[in-house]
Structure formats: C-alpha cells, structure tokens
Scaffold this motif. Structure first.
Motif, PDB file in Angstrom:
ATOM      1  N   SER A 199       0.838  -1.199   0.000  1.00 24.12           N
ATOM      2  CA  SER A 199       0.000   0.000   0.000  1.00 24.12           C
ATOM      3  C   SER A 199       0.872   1.247   0.000  1.00 24.12           C
ATOM      4  O   SER A 199       2.003   1.241   0.496  1.00 24.12           O
ATOM      5  N   ALA A 200       0.329   2.319  -0.547  1.00 22.93           N
ATOM      6  CA  ALA A 200       1.094   3.563  -0.635  1.00 22.93           C
ATOM      7  C   ALA A 200       1.163   4.292   0.698  1.00 22.93           C
ATOM      8  O   ALA A 200       2.074   5.099   0.917  1.00 22.93           O
ATOM      9  N   ASP A 201       0.245   4.008   1.615  1.00 23.33           N
ATOM     10  CA  ASP A 201       0.217   4.744   2.880  1.00 23.33           C
ATOM     11  C   ASP A 201       1.025   4.070   3.996  1.00 23.33           C
ATOM     12  O   ASP A 201       0.981   4.508   5.144  1.00 23.33           O
ATOM     13  N   GLY A 202       1.745   2.989   3.665  1.00 21.34           N
ATOM     14  CA  GLY A 202       2.592   2.324   4.659  1.00 21.34           C
ATOM     15  C   GLY A 202       1.861   1.325   5.531  1.00 21.34           C
ATOM     16  O   GLY A 202       2.456   0.764   6.460  1.00 21.34           O
ATOM     17  N   SER A 203       0.585   1.062   5.268  1.00 21.47           N
ATOM     18  CA  SER A 203      -0.147   0.061   6.035  1.00 21.47           C
ATOM     19  C   SER A 203       0.302  -1.342   5.618  1.00 21.47           C
ATOM     20  O   SER A 203       0.947  -1.509   4.578  1.00 21.47           O
ATOM     21  N   PRO A 204      -0.002  -2.362   6.413  1.00 23.68           N
ATOM     22  CA  PRO A 204       0.458  -3.721   6.087  1.00 23.68           C
ATOM     23  C   PRO A 204      -0.020  -4.179   4.719  1.00 23.68           C
ATOM     24  O   PRO A 204      -1.097  -3.779   4.259  1.00 23.68           O
ATOM     25  N   PRO A 205       0.774  -5.014   4.045  1.00 23.60           N
ATOM     26  CA  PRO A 205       0.351  -5.541   2.752  1.00 23.60           C
ATOM     27  C   PRO A 205      -0.966  -6.301   2.872  1.00 23.60           C
ATOM     28  O   PRO A 205      -1.283  -6.864   3.911  1.00 23.60           O
ATOM     29  N   LYS A 206      -1.710  -6.348   1.779  1.00 23.39           N
ATOM     30  CA  LYS A 206      -3.012  -7.001   1.754  1.00 23.39           C
ATOM     31  C   LYS A 206      -2.939  -8.249   0.879  1.00 23.39           C
ATOM     32  O   LYS A 206      -2.397  -8.219  -0.222  1.00 23.39           O
ATOM     33  N   ILE A 207      -3.496  -9.368   1.399  1.00 23.55           N
ATOM     34  CA  ILE A 207      -3.520 -10.602   0.622  1.00 23.55           C
ATOM     35  C   ILE A 207      -4.601 -10.478  -0.461  1.00 23.55           C
ATOM     36  O   ILE A 207      -5.771 -10.217  -0.162  1.00 23.55           O
ATOM     37  N   VAL A 208      -4.196 -10.679  -1.720  1.00 27.15           N
ATOM     38  CA  VAL A 208      -5.136 -10.584  -2.830  1.00 27.15           C
ATOM     39  C   VAL A 208      -5.400 -11.935  -3.484  1.00 27.15           C
ATOM     40  O   VAL A 208      -6.368 -12.087  -4.237  1.00 27.15           O
ATOM     41  N   ALA A 209      -4.547 -12.923  -3.221  1.00 26.03           N
ATOM     42  CA  ALA A 209      -4.747 -14.253  -3.793  1.00 26.03           C
ATOM     43  C   ALA A 209      -3.974 -15.265  -2.963  1.00 26.03           C
ATOM     44  O   ALA A 209      -2.946 -14.932  -2.361  1.00 26.03           O
ATOM     45  N   ARG A 210      -4.486 -16.491  -2.917  1.00 21.64           N
ATOM     46  CA  ARG A 210      -3.783 -17.548  -2.203  1.00 21.64           C
ATOM     47  C   ARG A 210      -4.175 -18.898  -2.774  1.00 21.64           C
ATOM     48  O   ARG A 210      -5.235 -19.059  -3.382  1.00 21.64           O
ATOM     49  N   SER A 211      -3.308 -19.892  -2.553  1.00 17.63           N
ATOM     50  CA  SER A 211      -3.547 -21.226  -3.091  1.00 17.63           C
ATOM     51  C   SER A 211      -2.624 -22.208  -2.377  1.00 17.63           C
ATOM     52  O   SER A 211      -1.566 -21.828  -1.872  1.00 17.63           O
ATOM     53  N   ASN A 212      -3.012 -23.490  -2.342  1.00 18.09           N
ATOM     54  CA  ASN A 212      -2.093 -24.512  -1.856  1.00 18.09           C
ATOM     55  C   ASN A 212      -1.742 -25.511  -2.953  1.00 18.09           C
ATOM     56  O   ASN A 212      -1.324 -26.628  -2.682  1.00 18.09           O
ATOM     57  N   GLU A 213      -1.911 -25.102  -4.194  1.00 18.20           N
ATOM     58  CA  GLU A 213      -1.442 -25.914  -5.313  1.00 18.20           C
ATOM     59  C   GLU A 213       0.084 -25.821  -5.408  1.00 18.20           C
ATOM     60  O   GLU A 213       0.685 -24.838  -4.977  1.00 18.20           O
ATOM     61  N   ALA A 214       0.689 -26.831  -6.004  1.00 18.75           N
ATOM     62  CA  ALA A 214       2.148 -26.827  -6.145  1.00 18.75           C
ATOM     63  C   ALA A 214       2.602 -25.739  -7.114  1.00 18.75           C
ATOM     64  O   ALA A 214       3.616 -25.064  -6.878  1.00 18.75           O
ATOM     65  N   GLU A 215       1.857 -25.536  -8.206  1.00 16.88           N
ATOM     66  CA  GLU A 215       2.214 -24.535  -9.211  1.00 16.88           C
ATOM     67  C   GLU A 215       0.958 -23.733  -9.573  1.00 16.88           C
ATOM     68  O   GLU A 215       0.355 -23.941 -10.630  1.00 16.88           O
ATOM     69  N   PRO A 216       0.556 -22.810  -8.731  1.00 19.48           N
ATOM     70  CA  PRO A 216      -0.677 -22.059  -8.992  1.00 19.48           C
ATOM     71  C   PRO A 216      -0.488 -20.975 -10.048  1.00 19.48           C
ATOM     72  O   PRO A 216       0.633 -20.515 -10.295  1.00 19.48           O
TER      73      PRO A 216
END
Length: 312
Positions: free
Chosen positions: A92-109
């Motif tokens: 983020s531009a304001d210095g707040s913690p990063p935000k999760i936008v995608a996730r997966s538990n595949e080996a090659e997502p």
C-alpha cells in the motif's frame, strides 16, 4: 498442530521493510542413543493444510496478466510438489500492512492479476520464502527457493520399536546457552512428517506419561527427509498390592512411585495400574483402607514386569 491459515516463521528473512511487513502480517494471521537416516526429497506430510479458497477468482479481464508460481528446495533445487501454501500480497502507498489478494495450496498455482508490484510468500510447513516481483502486461512465471526439509521421529527400546501411541515428541530451536530455546512443535506423534527450515533442532521424546524422557539434537537438511529414532532406557511395570507372592491384587489401592530421595514420580489408583518408568531405583508406597505398605524396586531397560507390595 498446524493451523490452517497461520504459521510461524522459523528462519530469519533478510531485514528489509517489505519483508518485515509481510512477516508481521502473516504471523498475526548426552543422549543414550540416536539413529538418524537421510531420505532425499521431502515427502508430503499428513499435516498438509486443507485446500484454501482463492481470494481472487482467476477470471481474465482486459488489461490483466497471468502470474504463475512454483517452488524448489534450495539445497538440491528439486521442485516442491506438495505441502505449499501460497499468498500474493500488494503493497500500500500509505505504509499500512500488505493485503492478501490471492492464495492457493497448489504446487504450481496461476493467478490472473492486474499488472503491478506484488509480494510473493510460499509457506512449507514451518519454513517459508518471500520475494518481491513486478507483474507486467506480458505475464510472469517465477520460482521461489525454500530452504527446508522434513523430520520424521520414532522411538525404541534396544531394537524393539515403541508403539506410536506411547510416544510424544517436542521440537525446539536451540538458542545460545539454552538447548530448549524456542518451541517449534509439540505433541508430535511417531511417524508424523514435520516440515521445517534447514537447521539443527533439539528433540525431546517422552515415552508414557512419567519420567521416561530422552533428548537429542538432530540436523534437518534442505530437500531431505531426516528419520531419527531416539532410544529409551525404560520399562513398563504393573503395580500390585497382594496378601502374598503371586496373590490376587487388592482393588482400589492408591499407589505412589517415589525416587529414593522422596520425589513423587507417579501416582495411580487401581488393582494393577501400569506405569512406564525410566531405568533406575524407586520406592513404591501402597495405601489400602488406612494402612500403608512399601517396598523398594528397580527398573531395568526393556524388562516389563509386575511389582508386588506384600500387605503385611
């Protein structure tokens, strides 16, 4: 033992502002004998997290790009085929913690995302790797290296394996001057595969629920399964209060097992309770209907037997 969407980072990442923010966000989300074998290629673990639903549906729109990820062991550079949890974060531009936008538990997502700068995080059990990438309109395929292996533990008395149900392990990261410096995993069962960052760990093995405890340091190599067997010197004894040698045991007897110095090791109630004890000398006290009886006895490694107290 492993929680589905949070973990502990057990290896220090390079100190950069971006990685520190990722770590902060995701964290919130000698021995009598030891046998060790190294098996190349860390196998899948029974503690592999259940599939995680993606936060960003991979539906392409004009102006988006494809991000394809994979991981390898840093030691032998072999691909990691299972046990991975991926998270893609935006800064983020304001210095707040990063935000999760995608996730997966595949080996090659693969993720369909807007072009931009992203933080990639790959968790492999208690190990992890982080990388900052720039996704262009043409797409990106990237691979992270994870310095990790796996550990499988067992116990034995001599050459006889101890039943997994009777064993319990704790894994520590030693600190200077303290072998049990930081607990990594507790209540680990025999044969369970634990994914760990490459390094040396202090293992505490408890046989039964009394004082039969063994300790050892074990080295986990990247890309390998380390199989370690801790050798206990202990035995299982059955406690009895009887009127005479070989007689019938009195029901409802209260037993106390003490060291020769008077420290209580175990207490039990019953006609013939079973207790696992480390090799050594003990004092057994039996209480029945207001009367107290006692005897000294010795435990020898691997020799399971009855310990009778004569009520006289």
């Amino acid at each position: 033992m492993f929680q589905r969407d949070e973990f502990k980072v057990s290896m220090a990442l390079p100190v950069t502002a971006a990685r520190a923010m990722v770590a902060a966000l995701l964290v919130s989300l000698s021995v009598s004998g030891l046998a060790i074998a190294q098996v190349p290629g860390a196998a899948p673990s029974s503690t592999t997290p259940a599939p995680l639903p993606p936060l960003a549906a991979p539906t392409a729109r004009p102006g988006q790009a494809m991000l394809t990820l994979s991981a390898q062991f840093s030691g032998n550079r072999k691909p990691i085929r299972s046990g991975l949890v991926w998270r893609v974060l935006t800064e983020s531009a304001d210095g707040s913690p990063p935000k999760i936008v995608a996730r997966s538990n595949e080996a090659e997502p693969s993720f369909v995302l807007d072009p931009g700068v992203y933080l990639l995080h790959a968790a492999y059990g208690f190990a992890s790797a982080t990388k900052r990438v720039t996704l262009g309109a043409q797409g990106l395929s990237d691979r992270l290296s994870v310095s990790a292996g796996a550990l499988s533990l067992a116990g034995s008395i001599g050459e006889t394996p101890i039943a997994p149900a009777q064993l319990n392990f704790s894994i520590f990261v030693p600190l200077q001057g303290n072998s049990e410096g930081r607990l990594v995993a507790s209540n680990v069962k025999s044969g369970e595969l634990i994914r760990l960052p490459e390094g040396t760990y202090h293992i505490v093995s408890t046989y039964g629920d009394s004082n039969a405890i063994q300790r050892s340091d074990v080295r986990v190599e990247s890309g390998q399964v380390t199989q370690a067997t801790l050798h206990h010197r202990a035995a299982q004894v059955t406690l009895k209060l009887v009127a005479g040698p070989g007689g019938e045991a009195f029901a409802g007897t209260a037993f106390s097992v003490l060291t020769p110095g008077g420290d209580v090791i175990r207490e039990a109630i019953g006609a013939f309770p079973q207790v696992i004890l480390a090799e050594g000398d003990y004092v057994l006290i039996a209480r029945q209907e207001g009367q107290v009886f006692s005897r000294d006895f010795k435990v020898e490694a691997g020799r399971d037997r009855d310990i009778e107290v004569i009520a006289r």
